[in-house]
Write an enzyme that holds these catalytic residues in place. Structure first.
Site, mmCIF file in Angstrom:
data_model
loop_
_atom_site.group_PDB
_atom_site.id
_atom_site.type_symbol
_atom_site.label_atom_id
_atom_site.label_comp_id
_atom_site.label_asym_id
_atom_site.label_seq_id
_atom_site.Cartn_x
_atom_site.Cartn_y
_atom_site.Cartn_z
ATOM 1 N N LYS A 78 0.778 -1.323 0.052
ATOM 2 C CA LYS A 78 -0.202 -0.083 0.041
ATOM 3 C C LYS A 78 0.774 1.194 0.026
ATOM 4 C CE LYS A 78 -3.910 2.225 2.442
ATOM 5 N NZ LYS A 78 -4.763 2.258 3.484
ATOM 6 N N SER A 158 -9.837 2.195 2.646
ATOM 7 C CA SER A 158 -8.928 3.058 1.711
ATOM 8 C C SER A 158 -8.024 2.331 1.061
ATOM 9 C CB SER A 158 -8.106 4.136 2.451
ATOM 10 O OG SER A 158 -7.045 3.524 3.368
ATOM 11 N N SER A 182 -10.370 0.216 7.006
ATOM 12 C CA SER A 182 -9.527 0.348 5.531
ATOM 13 C C SER A 182 -8.892 -1.041 5.140
ATOM 14 C CB SER A 182 -8.548 1.225 5.510
ATOM 15 O OG SER A 182 -9.143 2.479 5.298
HETATM 16 N N1 GLN Z 1 -13.210 4.689 5.941
HETATM 17 C C1 GLN Z 1 -12.610 5.224 7.076
HETATM 18 C C2 GLN Z 1 -12.115 6.607 7.224
HETATM 19 O O1 GLN Z 1 -12.271 7.194 6.029
HETATM 20 C C3 GLN Z 1 -11.461 4.250 7.459
HETATM 21 C C4 GLN Z 1 -10.238 4.630 6.746
HETATM 22 C C5 GLN Z 1 -9.136 3.777 6.963
HETATM 23 O O2 GLN Z 1 -9.321 3.013 7.911
HETATM 24 N N2 GLN Z 1 -7.956 4.239 6.910
HETATM 25 O O3 GLN Z 1 -11.641 7.348 7.972
#
Ligand code: GLN
Length: 494
Positions: A78, A158, A182
């Site tokens: 990632k 994400s 995410s």
């Molecule tokens: N969707 C969540 C956010 O936007 C989680 C994102 C994540 O785990 N990095 O904060």
């Protein structure tokens, strides 16, 4: 014969050990698939030369009997993990030209153990999002489509690039980060296995920070056993991260296939949220049946503060983000837009460098931390966080070993379908996942069934702190009962 890139990590490890193919051949198979799948936009950088070089060195170590536990296995990373000499951007324009001179601890563990790096995988900008649409590289496209419908779907976010690439056979497995879901939500959307270990299990050193008290590294893989293999390498104490714990890292593979007889699995009543679809309710019941059939005991539990988790998360995470992202000032990192004085330079740089979702979050985060609002928002959210953690402590004290919930309230949605008018619509994606980060617990999403239109759905297993092994045992039961969820229609390469 199965194409080399379609072997699981476990199978590839075996094939390499038996000399059925070389690490260079395996790597070339992935590099070919990556080239054919550029339409998915899952990689932000392909590091083909580096991959071939690492694979050749892996072959040499295999030949001399010095193979590490991940020798020759091609992985994706990632783009939140700093990789030495390879652009690391968090999918933000502000870091577009940032090439770290250091390697994150987690990725250095992978290379120490012999893995091969194929490239960097896309994510929402600074890991803020649930669909991958906020990336400065444009959205990642899911390899899945609804039956009889070519609408491009999101892979979730994400870590959408990681999820799409693992599902589409563009890497044997991948790293992800999970601050509020995410890893688990994109895993559920793409029919892959995703695990976020306990806070402190993996070092955060060299991972671009979103919300430091919530961020954890974890794994995307095509099977539970594959996830266990990678998790073991990634985990471990790191003196460079004071929140990483000095605990022995078990061999998680030993837990895969272990009996779950007598394990107590909690079904939290508060996760039956309003408007949850019938198919998600049914999937959840089927998951409970799978575990019961394997000898586990299913008990109803209560986590009474669940309904406050999402608002508390979106205060704590954004407060920390506003502070973490203050470092992107045009001086120390990344892009700079000149201005008439230093304040003007900061403002121009940050306005040009950050996308709309990141700007929104910095503003909200700064607001909830500002004098006069700190007590009303930030401090209150911290108190709620304690209550949420206590809910979990209480059920675990009553002898519950793990908790079963859906991972997401719906299957994958179309690109552009959600959140453009109302960001909260996107934030609701995280309703089942954020509690876990607030409480610092380990959790795994395992593919468990299909939606009525043929998309994969996942179930989430939440464990006790540092008891990831329980998740690997239970996850394997679900995988055995539900089967695997391979992408069969490689439409992008036709
Ligand atoms: N969707 C969540 C956010 O936007 C989680 C994102 C994540 O785990 N990095 O904060």
């Amino acid at each position: 014969m199965t194409a080399l890139n379609q072997l699981t990590l476990t199978q590839a490890r075996e094939g390499l050990a038996q000399g059925e193919f070389s690490a260079v051949e395996l790597t070339d198979s992935y590099l070919g698939a990556m080239e054919a799948a550029r339409a998915l936009n899952s990689y932000t950088a392909e590091t083909a030369d580096k991959a071939r070089d690492m694979a050749a060195r892996a072959d040499a170590r295999i030949a001399s009997g010095d193979a590490g536990p991940l020798e020759g296995l091609p992985l994706g990373v990632k783009d939140m993990f700093a990789t030495e000499g390879v652009a690391t951007t968090a999918c933000s324009n502000i870091l577009k030209n940032f090439v770290p001179t250091y390697e994150s601890t987690v990725t250095s563990h992978l290379w120490r153990d012999g893995a091969v790096m194929l490239g960097k995988l896309g994510n929402d900008e600074f890991a803020m999002g649930s669909s991958n649409e906020s990336s400065a590289f444009g959205p990642v496209v899911s390899p899945w489509r609804r039956e009889g419908d070519a609408t491009p779907l999101v892979p979730g976010g994400s870590s959408g690039g990681s999820a799409a690439a693992v599902a589409a056979y563009l890497c044997a497995a991948a790293t992800g980060t999970d601050t509020g879901g995410s890893i688990r939500q994109p895993a559920a959307f793409t029919g892959t296995v995703g695990i976020k270990p306990t806070y402190g299990r993996c070092s955060r050193w060299g991972i671009i920070a979103y919300a430091s008290s919530l961020d954890q590294a974890g794994v995307f893989a095509r099977t539970v056993n594959d996830a266990a293999i990678l998790m073991r390498s990634m985990a471990g104490h790191d003196p460079k991260d004071s929140t990483s714990v000095n605990l022995r890292v078990p061999d998680y593979e030993d837990a895969v296939g272990a009996s779950v007889r007598g394990k107590r699995i909690g079904i939290p009543r508060e996760y039956r949220v309003d408007g949850m679809s019938q198919e998600i309710c049914e999937l959840w019941e089927q998951g409970a049946d799978m575990l019961r059939d394997a000898g586990a005991e299913i008990v109803e539990i209560s986590l009474p503060h669940t309904k406050y988790a999402l608002p508390a998360y979106y205060i704590v995470a954004l407060a920390e983000a506003s502070s973490n992202l203050a470092r992107y000032d045009g001086v120390r990192y990344g892009e700079r837009v000149p201005g008439k004085d230093i304040i003007d330079m900061y403002e121009r740089t940050r306005a040009a460098g950050f996308g709309p979702e990141v700007r929104r979050r910095i503003m909200i985060g700064t607001y909830v931390l500002s004098a006069g609002y700190y007590d009303a928002y930030y401090l209150k959210a911290q108190k709620v966080r304690t209550l949420i953690k206590r809910d979990f402590d209480d059920v675990y004290a009553q002898g519950v070993d793990a908790i079963l919930t859906p991972t997401t309230p719906s299957p994958a949605f179309g690109i552009g379908e959600k959140g453009s008018g109302d960001p909260v619509e996107m934030y609701l994606q995280d309703v089942f996942t954020v509690t876990v980060n607030l409480a610092g617990l380990p959790a795994m999403s395992v593919p468990a069934g299909f939606s009525s239109d043929g998309l994969p759905l996942g179930l989430q297993l939440i464990g006790r702190p540092f008891q990831e092994e329980t998740l690997f045992s239970l996850g394997q039961v679900i995988e055995d009962a539900a089967g695997r969820f391979p992408v069969e229609d490689l439409w992008w390469s036709k």
